[in-house]
Motif scaffolding. Structure first.
Motif, PDB file in Angstrom:
ATOM      1  N   CYS A 203       0.840  -1.201   0.000  1.00  0.00           N
ATOM      2  CA  CYS A 203       0.000   0.000   0.000  1.00  0.00           C
ATOM      3  C   CYS A 203       0.880   1.259   0.000  1.00  0.00           C
ATOM      4  O   CYS A 203       2.007   1.247   0.476  1.00  0.00           O
ATOM      5  CB  CYS A 203      -0.979   0.003   1.158  1.00  0.00           C
ATOM      6  SG  CYS A 203      -0.337   0.530   2.736  1.00  0.00           S
ATOM      7  N   THR A 204       0.340   2.318  -0.583  1.00  0.00           N
ATOM      8  CA  THR A 204       1.032   3.598  -0.659  1.00  0.00           C
ATOM      9  C   THR A 204       0.589   4.470   0.504  1.00  0.00           C
ATOM     10  O   THR A 204      -0.614   4.643   0.730  1.00  0.00           O
ATOM     11  CB  THR A 204       0.729   4.310  -1.983  1.00  0.00           C
ATOM     12  OG1 THR A 204       1.194   3.492  -3.069  1.00  0.00           O
ATOM     13  CG2 THR A 204       1.422   5.662  -2.052  1.00  0.00           C
ATOM     14  N   VAL A 205       1.551   5.014   1.242  1.00  0.00           N
ATOM     15  CA  VAL A 205       1.245   5.767   2.462  1.00  0.00           C
ATOM     16  C   VAL A 205       1.629   7.235   2.304  1.00  0.00           C
ATOM     17  O   VAL A 205       2.752   7.556   1.917  1.00  0.00           O
ATOM     18  CB  VAL A 205       1.993   5.176   3.677  1.00  0.00           C
ATOM     19  CG1 VAL A 205       1.658   5.959   4.949  1.00  0.00           C
ATOM     20  CG2 VAL A 205       1.650   3.700   3.854  1.00  0.00           C
ATOM     21  N   ILE A 206       0.677   8.111   2.611  1.00  0.00           N
ATOM     22  CA  ILE A 206       0.910   9.554   2.694  1.00  0.00           C
ATOM     23  C   ILE A 206       0.931   9.910   4.174  1.00  0.00           C
ATOM     24  O   ILE A 206       0.015   9.558   4.913  1.00  0.00           O
ATOM     25  CB  ILE A 206      -0.194  10.350   1.984  1.00  0.00           C
ATOM     26  CG1 ILE A 206      -0.319   9.923   0.531  1.00  0.00           C
ATOM     27  CG2 ILE A 206       0.065  11.854   2.072  1.00  0.00           C
ATOM     28  CD1 ILE A 206      -1.587  10.427  -0.138  1.00  0.00           C
TER      29      ILE A 206
ATOM     30  N   GLN B  77      11.515   8.841   9.132  1.00  0.00           N
ATOM     31  CA  GLN B  77      12.365   8.210   8.135  1.00  0.00           C
ATOM     32  C   GLN B  77      12.925   6.884   8.641  1.00  0.00           C
ATOM     33  O   GLN B  77      13.050   5.914   7.878  1.00  0.00           O
ATOM     34  CB  GLN B  77      13.524   9.151   7.767  1.00  0.00           C
ATOM     35  CG  GLN B  77      14.379   8.648   6.606  1.00  0.00           C
ATOM     36  CD  GLN B  77      13.596   8.465   5.333  1.00  0.00           C
ATOM     37  OE1 GLN B  77      12.944   9.391   4.860  1.00  0.00           O
ATOM     38  NE2 GLN B  77      13.636   7.254   4.778  1.00  0.00           N
ATOM     39  N   MET B  78      13.224   6.805   9.914  1.00  0.00           N
ATOM     40  CA  MET B  78      13.717   5.556  10.493  1.00  0.00           C
ATOM     41  C   MET B  78      12.656   4.458  10.394  1.00  0.00           C
ATOM     42  O   MET B  78      12.980   3.302  10.099  1.00  0.00           O
ATOM     43  CB  MET B  78      14.132   5.791  11.948  1.00  0.00           C
ATOM     44  CG  MET B  78      15.347   6.697  12.094  1.00  0.00           C
ATOM     45  SD  MET B  78      15.625   7.285  13.801  1.00  0.00           S
ATOM     46  CE  MET B  78      16.006   5.748  14.638  1.00  0.00           C
ATOM     47  N   SER B  79      11.415   4.817  10.622  1.00  0.00           N
ATOM     48  CA  SER B  79      10.329   3.840  10.511  1.00  0.00           C
ATOM     49  C   SER B  79      10.085   3.451   9.058  1.00  0.00           C
ATOM     50  O   SER B  79       9.762   2.298   8.760  1.00  0.00           O
ATOM     51  CB  SER B  79       9.042   4.413  11.121  1.00  0.00           C
ATOM     52  OG  SER B  79       9.165   4.553  12.520  1.00  0.00           O
ATOM     53  N   MET B  80      10.225   4.413   8.159  1.00  0.00           N
ATOM     54  CA  MET B  80      10.078   4.104   6.740  1.00  0.00           C
ATOM     55  C   MET B  80      11.135   3.094   6.303  1.00  0.00           C
ATOM     56  O   MET B  80      10.842   2.127   5.593  1.00  0.00           O
ATOM     57  CB  MET B  80      10.214   5.391   5.912  1.00  0.00           C
ATOM     58  CG  MET B  80       9.049   6.342   6.029  1.00  0.00           C
ATOM     59  SD  MET B  80       9.345   7.848   5.049  1.00  0.00           S
ATOM     60  CE  MET B  80       7.793   8.722   5.281  1.00  0.00           C
ATOM     61  N   ASP B  81      12.361   3.304   6.743  1.00  0.00           N
ATOM     62  CA  ASP B  81      13.470   2.408   6.382  1.00  0.00           C
ATOM     63  C   ASP B  81      13.241   0.997   6.923  1.00  0.00           C
ATOM     64  O   ASP B  81      13.720   0.015   6.333  1.00  0.00           O
ATOM     65  CB  ASP B  81      14.793   2.959   6.918  1.00  0.00           C
ATOM     66  CG  ASP B  81      15.208   4.253   6.240  1.00  0.00           C
ATOM     67  OD1 ASP B  81      14.697   4.542   5.137  1.00  0.00           O
ATOM     68  OD2 ASP B  81      16.034   4.987   6.824  1.00  0.00           O
TER      69      ASP B  81
ATOM     70  N   ASP C 268       4.702   7.879  -0.095  1.00  0.00           N
ATOM     71  CA  ASP C 268       4.483   8.944  -1.072  1.00  0.00           C
ATOM     72  C   ASP C 268       5.157  10.239  -0.641  1.00  0.00           C
ATOM     73  O   ASP C 268       6.123  10.682  -1.247  1.00  0.00           O
ATOM     74  CB  ASP C 268       2.969   9.150  -1.253  1.00  0.00           C
ATOM     75  CG  ASP C 268       2.639  10.124  -2.366  1.00  0.00           C
ATOM     76  OD1 ASP C 268       3.263  11.204  -2.422  1.00  0.00           O
ATOM     77  OD2 ASP C 268       1.752   9.831  -3.181  1.00  0.00           O
ATOM     78  N   THR C 269       4.656  10.845   0.439  1.00  0.00           N
ATOM     79  CA  THR C 269       5.194  12.137   0.862  1.00  0.00           C
ATOM     80  C   THR C 269       4.888  12.382   2.333  1.00  0.00           C
ATOM     81  O   THR C 269       4.007  11.734   2.912  1.00  0.00           O
ATOM     82  CB  THR C 269       4.596  13.277   0.010  1.00  0.00           C
ATOM     83  OG1 THR C 269       5.239  14.503   0.336  1.00  0.00           O
ATOM     84  CG2 THR C 269       3.093  13.409   0.263  1.00  0.00           C
ATOM     85  N   PHE C 270       5.622  13.305   2.922  1.00  0.00           N
ATOM     86  CA  PHE C 270       5.364  13.753   4.292  1.00  0.00           C
ATOM     87  C   PHE C 270       4.946  15.217   4.218  1.00  0.00           C
ATOM     88  O   PHE C 270       5.708  16.064   3.762  1.00  0.00           O
ATOM     89  CB  PHE C 270       6.626  13.593   5.149  1.00  0.00           C
ATOM     90  CG  PHE C 270       6.500  14.197   6.537  1.00  0.00           C
ATOM     91  CD1 PHE C 270       5.409  13.912   7.347  1.00  0.00           C
ATOM     92  CD2 PHE C 270       7.492  15.035   7.035  1.00  0.00           C
ATOM     93  CE1 PHE C 270       5.302  14.456   8.629  1.00  0.00           C
ATOM     94  CE2 PHE C 270       7.393  15.583   8.316  1.00  0.00           C
ATOM     95  CZ  PHE C 270       6.296  15.291   9.109  1.00  0.00           C
TER      96      PHE C 270
END
Length: 244
Positions: free
Chosen positions: A92-95, A108-112, A120-122
């Motif tokens: 799934c794509t997360v905004i 960013q740490m959680s995204m990694d 998608d974007t913050f």
């Protein structure tokens, strides 16, 4: 008598938090907003451990709101450090949105750590004013432990309905005010002034289920639960999802 005692104790707590109030109106409280993301990031690990089964149950059917081609576009209001990412379905794509830009490092740490998702974007924006997000552009909106600290709950819910596609879902998990006959209710009202500052604007006496009932969703699936092993004053929770 109990009501009078509660008001007197709350007044005492208000007096004790006067220095924090002065820091807020003079702008000095802004320094805490820089520190708060670090505190929230560390608290997340403990909260997720205690609420793992609850969150897994909450998000178990998120994938059913994907498009016919299997794509799922999800927006999280008040994403913080990304505590919910591991519960979202693969692909799934997360905004991400949050009014505090200082969360980005921890986000960013959680995204990694969650490569099964596409990010998608913050967007640094409050839940009440998400103009950057187009009408009916997402399949799912998520909001956990956020409606306690927004300025206007109903306005946030209006924005949720605006950006959700018809048939899309809004998932929520929020701590709420306890039953008036309970000791927790007493403690919530007494210590809320202090909690407000320590929790970056968090209000612990909101009956958020009433706002959800009045928001105009076509369906509302809501239940009251007691969060296990968390601080007594935020143990009463509501969880569920609404369908536009």
């Amino acid at each position: 008598m109990k009501s009078l005692l509660m008001k007197l104790c709350r007044l005492l707590c208000l007096i004790l938090t006067l220095p924090l109030y002065l820091m807020e109106i003079t702008g000095m409280y802004g320094m805490y907003k820089r520190l708060f993301p670090l505190l929230a990031y560390n608290i997340t690990f403990s909260y997720n451990d205690k609420m793992h089964e609850t969150k897994r149950d909450l998000f178990r059917n998120v994938g059913t709101f994907a498009n016919s081609d299997g794509a799922l576009r999800l927006l999280e209001i008040g994403c913080g450090s990304g505590a919910n990412f591991k519960f979202y379905p693969c692909g799934c794509t997360v905004i991400c949105t949050d009014p505090n830009p200082h969360f980005e490092k921890y986000l960013q740490m959680s995204m990694d750590a969650n490569k099964h998702l596409t990010f998608d974007t913050f967007i640094v924006v409050s839940g009440e004013a998400m103009e950057e997000v187009e009408d009916e552009s997402v399949d799912v909106v998520v909001c956990t432990l956020v409606l306690c600290s927004v300025t206007n709950v109903q306005r946030v819910l209006q924005e949720v309905r605006r950006i959700l596609k018809t048939g899309g879902a809004f998932y929520f998990l929020e701590h709420v005010v306890s039953d008036p006959s309970s000791c927790t209710y007493f403690l919530q009202h007494v210590f809320e002034p202090l909690w407000y500052y320590l929790g970056d604007g968090c209000m612990i006496t909101r009956a958020t289920w009433k706002d959800l009932e009045a928001a105009g969703f076509s369906e509302l699936h809501l239940k009251h639960v007691e969060a296990p092993e968390v601080t007594r004053m935020i143990r009463p929770h509501i969880m569920g999802y609404s369908i536009k």
